[in-house]
Enzyme design. Structure first.
Site, PDB file in Angstrom:
ATOM      1  CB  CYS A 122      -0.940  -0.004   1.198  1.00  0.00           C
ATOM      2  SG  CYS A 122      -2.101  -1.394   1.184  1.00  0.00           S
ATOM      3  CG  HIS A 153      -6.333   2.150   0.124  1.00  0.00           C
ATOM      4  ND1 HIS A 153      -5.119   2.659  -0.305  1.00  0.00           N
ATOM      5  CD2 HIS A 153      -6.046   1.061   0.896  1.00  0.00           C
ATOM      6  CE1 HIS A 153      -4.143   1.921   0.197  1.00  0.00           C
ATOM      7  NE2 HIS A 153      -4.678   0.939   0.910  1.00  0.00           N
ATOM      8  CB  CYS A 162     -13.033  -1.565   6.037  1.00  0.00           C
ATOM      9  SG  CYS A 162     -13.258  -2.784   7.349  1.00  0.00           S
ATOM     10  CB  SER A 163      -9.696   2.042   3.263  1.00  0.00           C
ATOM     11  OG  SER A 163      -8.966   0.853   3.045  1.00  0.00           O
ATOM     12  CE  LYS A 198     -14.600   3.861   6.681  1.00  0.00           C
ATOM     13  NZ  LYS A 198     -15.263   4.012   5.403  1.00  0.00           N
TER      14      LYS A 198
END
Length: 389
Positions: A85, A336, A212-213, A332
């Site tokens: 990431c 992402h 969670c994103s 968020k």
């Protein structure tokens, strides 16, 4: 040897894009970033691309796709980085080193990912490849399962902090409402984020969907220039500091809630910059899960270990707080797309320092921090940016 300056940028809207692939996404930002910098394509000495892929697309060799979508860049040397990431920041730091070493004067950095065309269960499997697969590759829930276990460990030691996680989620959704590039522009209040429901189910361990994103498509680009060239351009944002730290991949070989790598990256960056964390005007940090943002408060020095939850409860990191964190909405709410994230975070802070952040502008922003993390606190990048002009 001196670091280059950020002189231009571009950013797609994050979300479910009609662009069919990363080639198209990168083409959406390549020329606009150069135009924003006031530089022609033939000024570019190197192209640095961050794309995670690893199954999102059959097409790889992603660095070569930039010139396919922007033919004016044909013949420019290119490379592609991957660091989970933190892939986008890896590309940015490689580009900065390229210019600092004297090998080039101008670099184009692009981060991109096309995720939404991949079925959900496959997305989970792809992202789990950023964990230590021999031990963690079968964890239910994909990477959310990894962070579900991290969250459980934190709660076991420091009490159930579900409400504080919901406060972080609500804050970032509120911030995302101000960001035209954000994937999720919907207000979810504390009550919604803190309640298990059909619309906000439990995902893994204590984590709910709002913790969670998002699975997103998107691209972001930065143009870096050597100081002598940047002096003649319209804008310049400098790296007051940039630091990178690593840690062991396997969670079994370290304390999963210590976030030692992030601690070391932040400490090194602040020391380089000659600053304390409260000297910053804002921070864009890696909230892949709300637990990550909470523990990152501890890593950046806003709270002792085990007390990151106090930071959000005291309102420190709200948009109107002492140190706004993720005024863009963060991963968020902004989204992402893996390879784009690190580049996007730097664009968001550069916009703030240039006074070009619109409705999400933090008043008087002069120093901004960026923290981008690959895996579960395995690859950590921390930048401190400052406006030169």
């Amino acid at each position: 040897m001196s670091d280059p300056l950020i002189v231009g940028w571009a950013h797609t809207k994050f979300g479910k894009s009609e662009a069919p692939d990363t080639l198209a996404l990168m083409a959406e930002v390549a020329r606009p970033a150069l135009d924003h910098a006031g530089l022609p394509p033939d000024a570019v000495d190197g192209i640095f691309v961050g794309v995670y892929n690893n199954g999102f697309s059959r097409q790889d060799f992603q660095g070569a796709l930039v010139a396919m979508g922007t033919p004016e860049l044909a013949g420019v040397p290119f490379m592609r980085t991957e660091n989970a990431c933190a892939t986008g920041s890896a590309a940015l730091y490689a580009a900065a080193d390229f210019i600092a070493s004297g090998r080039g004067k101008v670099a184009l950095v692009i981060g991109a990912e096309k995720m939404s065309a991949t079925p959900g269960d496959q997305v989970g499997d792809i992202l789990l490849s950023a964990s230590y697969v021999p031990e963690e590759g079968e964890i239910p829930g994909g990477f959310a399962g990894v962070f579900g276990r991290i969250t459980e460990s934190y709660f076991q030691r420091h009490g159930d902090r579900s409400e504080e996680l919901a406060m972080i989620a609500a804050k970032n959704h509120e911030n995302g409402m101000r960001n035209p590039y954000a994937h999720m522009q919907k207000p979810f209040d504390l009550a919604f984020c803190n309640t298990i429901s059909d619309k906000n189910p439990r995902v893994a361990g204590p984590l709910r969907r709002t913790d969670c994103s998002l699975v997103s498509d998107g691209a972001a680009a930065l143009v870096l220039a050597a100081p002598e060239l940047a002096a003649d351009l319209q804008r310049a944002i400098r790296f007051r500091a940039r630091a990178q730290a690593g840690d062991l991949l396997a969670l079994s070989r370290r304390d999963p809630i210590a976030f030692d790598g992030p601690h070391r990256a932040w400490a090194a960056a602040l020391e380089q910059a000659g600053l304390g964390i409260t000297d910053l005007s804002l921070v864009e940090t890696h909230d892949c899960f709300t637990t990550a943002e909470m523990i990152e408060y501890e890593a950046m020095g806003l709270a002792p270990r085990g007390q990151g939850w106090r930071v959000i409860r005291d309102g420190v990191t709200r948009f109107d707080g002492a140190l706004p964190v993720n005024p863009s909405g963060g991963l968020k709410s902004r989204g992402h797309p893996i390879g784009a994230t690190g580049v996007s975070q730097h664009v968001m802070v550069a916009m703030q320092l240039a006074g070009d952040a619109g409705a999400m502008q933090v008043p008087g922003a002069s120093l901004g921090g960026v923290f981008n993390m690959g895996g579960a606190a395995v690859a950590s990048y921390c930048s401190i940016l400052e406006r030169v002009k």
